[in-house]
Design an enzyme around this catalytic site. Sequence first.
Site, PDB file in Angstrom:
ATOM      1  N   SER A 139       0.862  -1.184   0.000  1.00 62.51           N
ATOM      2  CA  SER A 139       0.000   0.000   0.000  1.00 62.51           C
ATOM      3  C   SER A 139       0.894   1.227   0.000  1.00 62.51           C
ATOM      4  CB  SER A 139      -0.888   0.019   1.245  1.00 62.51           C
ATOM      5  OG  SER A 139      -1.534   1.270   1.394  1.00 62.51           O
ATOM      6  N   TYR A 149      -1.180  -1.020  10.391  1.00 61.31           N
ATOM      7  CA  TYR A 149      -1.419  -1.322   8.978  1.00 61.31           C
ATOM      8  C   TYR A 149      -0.263  -0.797   8.130  1.00 61.31           C
ATOM      9  CZ  TYR A 149      -3.423  -1.403   4.329  1.00 61.31           C
ATOM     10  OH  TYR A 149      -3.633  -1.638   2.990  1.00 61.31           O
TER      11      TYR A 149
END
Length: 260
Positions: A139, A149
């Site tokens: 990401s 994350y």
Amino acid sequence: MTTSLITGATAGIGAAFARRLAADGHHLVLVARDSVRLAERAQELRGRHGVDVEVLQADLTTDGGISAVEARLRGGPLPPVDVLVNNAGFGQRGRFLDAPVEEELRMLTLHCEAVLRLTAAAARGMRERGQGTVINVASVAAFMPRGTYAASKAWVVRFTEGAALDLRGTGVRFLALCPGFVRTEFHERAGMDAERLPRIAWLDADKVVAAGLRDLARGRVVSVPDARYKVAAGLARHIPSRLFGALSTTAGRRYDPKTQ
């Protein structure tokens, strides 16, 4: 015959990879938790593209689920896997300490342990055959300080770069795909209010996959699809982290249908 195994294959970027690789004539192994959706996706791809599609139900936040996919990647009597797409993942809303530690550990298992183990299982056979591809979906958050994350996705990027360096010259290619916000089920599942983000922030999953495969063909190891996010990733190294945190905090607010 080229065989590709895709985790998290029933929706979002995983489903986009399945569509693209099936269109390119790859036979597929689709991995996900939901057996019903797996069967539906497999039937659709067989009918549309005429390729063989295996399904493997597995929860990659568990040791048993990871072990089942490792076994398939090692081959045996089944066709070897030529392309591995480690796509399965999930997010958490809010800030650090908002989510239970148990959920954070599940995330690390999925984003880090599963990626490590599946990559190792696939890459050994690929090295022996002198060819193969591993695509790890990370990401753009990997370049920004934003909780567990982002940290886990930063690990995916560095791990992929390191594996590419260590296996250079063996015929095994690696790519860390780092998209920005993509219209998938990801945000809804995480309880995030994605509607607060402007339209310009969103990317299309099929275009993300196409961009990643183009970068792979060019020999790149890290791919950040779309010029907007390339700029954001570059700026993240020089602009105070609080400015980037504001955007992800807005997206991380719990979805409340009363506000829609």
